[in-house]
Design an enzyme around this catalytic site. Structure first.
Site, PDB file in Angstrom:
ATOM      1  N   HIS A  34      -1.163   1.906   6.088  1.00 48.98           N
ATOM      2  CA  HIS A  34      -0.630   1.525   7.394  1.00 48.98           C
ATOM      3  C   HIS A  34       0.654   2.312   7.595  1.00 48.98           C
ATOM      4  CE1 HIS A  34       2.116  -0.881   5.021  1.00 48.98           C
ATOM      5  NE2 HIS A  34       1.109  -1.570   4.495  1.00 48.98           N
ATOM      6  N   GLU A  35       1.329   2.051   8.709  1.00 48.11           N
ATOM      7  CA  GLU A  35       2.534   2.843   9.027  1.00 48.11           C
ATOM      8  C   GLU A  35       3.609   2.746   7.946  1.00 48.11           C
ATOM      9  OE1 GLU A  35       3.684   5.093  11.326  1.00 48.11           O
ATOM     10  OE2 GLU A  35       1.580   5.241  11.925  1.00 48.11           O
ATOM     11  N   HIS A  37       3.122   2.730   4.634  1.00 48.42           N
ATOM     12  CA  HIS A  37       2.776   3.788   3.670  1.00 48.42           C
ATOM     13  C   HIS A  37       3.066   5.166   4.270  1.00 48.42           C
ATOM     14  CE1 HIS A  37      -0.243   0.555   2.477  1.00 48.42           C
ATOM     15  NE2 HIS A  37       0.379   0.776   1.332  1.00 48.42           N
ATOM     16  N   GLN A 157      10.501  -5.677  -5.964  1.00 48.94           N
ATOM     17  CA  GLN A 157       9.775  -4.653  -6.720  1.00 48.94           C
ATOM     18  C   GLN A 157      10.627  -3.385  -6.851  1.00 48.94           C
ATOM     19  OE1 GLN A 157       5.439  -3.605  -6.169  1.00 48.94           O
ATOM     20  NE2 GLN A 157       6.326  -2.035  -4.865  1.00 48.94           N
TER      21      GLN A 157
HETATM   22  P1  AMP Z   1       1.223  -1.182  -1.549  1.00 50.72           P
HETATM   23  O1  AMP Z   1       0.085  -0.276  -1.249  1.00 50.72           O
HETATM   24  O2  AMP Z   1       1.193  -2.459  -0.768  1.00 50.72           O
HETATM   25  O3  AMP Z   1       1.456  -1.367  -3.023  1.00 50.72           O
HETATM   26  O4  AMP Z   1       2.527  -0.439  -1.013  1.00 50.72           O
HETATM   27  C1  AMP Z   1       2.825   0.866  -1.422  1.00 50.72           C
HETATM   28  C2  AMP Z   1       4.248   1.165  -1.036  1.00 50.72           C
HETATM   29  O5  AMP Z   1       4.418   1.016   0.363  1.00 50.72           O
HETATM   30  C3  AMP Z   1       5.250   0.202  -1.705  1.00 50.72           C
HETATM   31  O6  AMP Z   1       6.387   0.923  -2.110  1.00 50.72           O
HETATM   32  C4  AMP Z   1       5.566  -0.753  -0.582  1.00 50.72           C
HETATM   33  O7  AMP Z   1       6.849  -1.331  -0.707  1.00 50.72           O
HETATM   34  C5  AMP Z   1       5.509   0.164   0.612  1.00 50.72           C
HETATM   35  N1  AMP Z   1       5.294  -0.616   1.817  1.00 50.72           N
HETATM   36  C6  AMP Z   1       4.360  -1.578   2.037  1.00 50.72           C
HETATM   37  N2  AMP Z   1       4.512  -2.120   3.259  1.00 50.72           N
HETATM   38  C7  AMP Z   1       5.574  -1.496   3.833  1.00 50.72           C
HETATM   39  C8  AMP Z   1       6.226  -1.608   5.099  1.00 50.72           C
HETATM   40  N3  AMP Z   1       5.828  -2.474   6.017  1.00 50.72           N
HETATM   41  N4  AMP Z   1       7.287  -0.811   5.329  1.00 50.72           N
HETATM   42  C9  AMP Z   1       7.715   0.075   4.401  1.00 50.72           C
HETATM   43  N5  AMP Z   1       7.130   0.239   3.195  1.00 50.72           N
HETATM   44  C10 AMP Z   1       6.073  -0.533   2.923  1.00 50.72           C
END
Ligand code: AMP
Length: 297
Positions: A34-35, A37, A157
């Site tokens: 999503h945005e 990532h 995290q």
């Molecule tokens: P995930 O795939 O959920 O493990 O997220 C991968 C990375 O994207 C992690 O560093 C998350 O903190 C970051 N992330 C997830 N959601 C968001 C968001 N809404 N805004 C900014 N970074 C995000």
């Protein structure tokens, strides 16, 4: 963009650029882009010569009964989105490669950073962060990036990973970027896909609650208990019962009773329908740097 499935292919792809002194940026993800990532990928594209995105749904950070089996995934869509952002290497290892037969080593940050909020035994528990730090250490070792990018959406995290990188001497700069939100304020999350329209509307109450607390702090409220109460009231009026709302030091997650000039992390976890959602804001000290510029988180 090259799609790589084995560590050998990854090493080979990185070998020549590394020898030529090219900088490498890594964006670790669990896919379902999503945005949020994409914002990390964009920043990596601006900063680094070679952008590596890892896509690995890491089973060890999910507890029994969590949503590992139903976690959304659409590799074709993710490939297209990453390619559009100019990612050079999309590394998609499988679980057998990451955790081969006999795998027995863990990396664990052992201080209070991992025992509170999400790491509280009543929440996801410390095993969650053990899963995160172990897999991120492996990603760091495999890619050996100069910079790795994480989102402040997962603020705890990010702190845990920073601690690990410092403690284990990973020569990697950890960049933590602002939370990307939908128009209604809801923090982007792969888990938002579980929400039906009615739940989605309720979920928007989470960011409204954080903003209400932030506003009250801006108007002079210094008691974090009062700020937490304001957030809980806002959540309840949106039809959301939080698992927790807490105000803690944005630097080390220690409890903070009164705003005292230090940045304070207000963090919320709440279940809305099938989705367990988390969100947070950093309440910056008056006159201090805004959370978006602030370096600690
Ligand atoms: P995930 O795939 O959920 O493990 O997220 C991968 C990375 O994207 C992690 O560093 C998350 O903190 C970051 N992330 C997830 N959601 C968001 C968001 N809404 N805004 C900014 N970074 C995000």
């Amino acid at each position: 963009m090259k799609i790589l499935r084995s560590r050998a292919e990854l090493r080979e792809a990185l070998d020549a650029p590394r020898r030529r002194g090219r900088t490498i940026g890594l964006v670790p993800t669990m896919g379902s882009f999503h945005e949020g990532h994409l914002s990390l990928m964009r920043r990596a594209r601006e900063d680094s010569d070679i952008v590596v995105v890892s896509l690995f749904l890491n089973p060890t950070q999910f507890a029994e009964g969590e949503d590992l089996a139903s976690y959304p995934h659409d590799e074709g869509r993710d490939v297209a989105l990453a390619a559009r952002e100019g990612v050079d290497l999309l590394w998609i290892p499988d679980a057998e490669q990451m955790y081969p037969e006999g795998f027995a080593t863990v990396v664990e940050v052992e201080n209070d950073l991992t025992g509170v909020l999400e790491g509280d035994p009543g929440q996801r528990g410390p095993a969650h962060f053990r899963g995160v730090t172990t897999v991120v250490a492996k990603l760091f070792n495999s890619v050996q990036p100069d910079v790795a990018y994480f989102g402040r959406k997962d603020a705890q995290q990010a702190l845990v990973i920073r601690r690990m990188a410092r403690d284990l001497d990973f020569p990697i700069r950890i960049e933590v970027l602002p939370t990307v939100r939908d128009e209604d304020g809801l923090a982007m999350s792969s888990r938002n896909a579980y929400l039906d329209p009615e739940e989605r509307e309720r979920a928007a109450g989470i960011s409204r609650a954080l903003r209400a607390a932030e506003r009250a702090a801006g108007e002079g409220e210094t008691s974090t208990a009062a700020l937490v109460k304001i957030a809980i009231n806002e959540l309840r009026s949106a039809g959301v019962e939080p698992e927790y709302v807490e105000a803690r030091s944005a630097e080390d997650l220690s409890p903070i009773a009164e705003l005292n000039g230090q940045p304070v992390l207000m963090a919320v976890a709440a279940r809305v329908g099938a989705a367990r959602l988390i969100d947070n804001i950093v309440i910056a000290p008056p006159g201090g740097v805004s959370p978006d510029e602030e370096a600690t988180l």
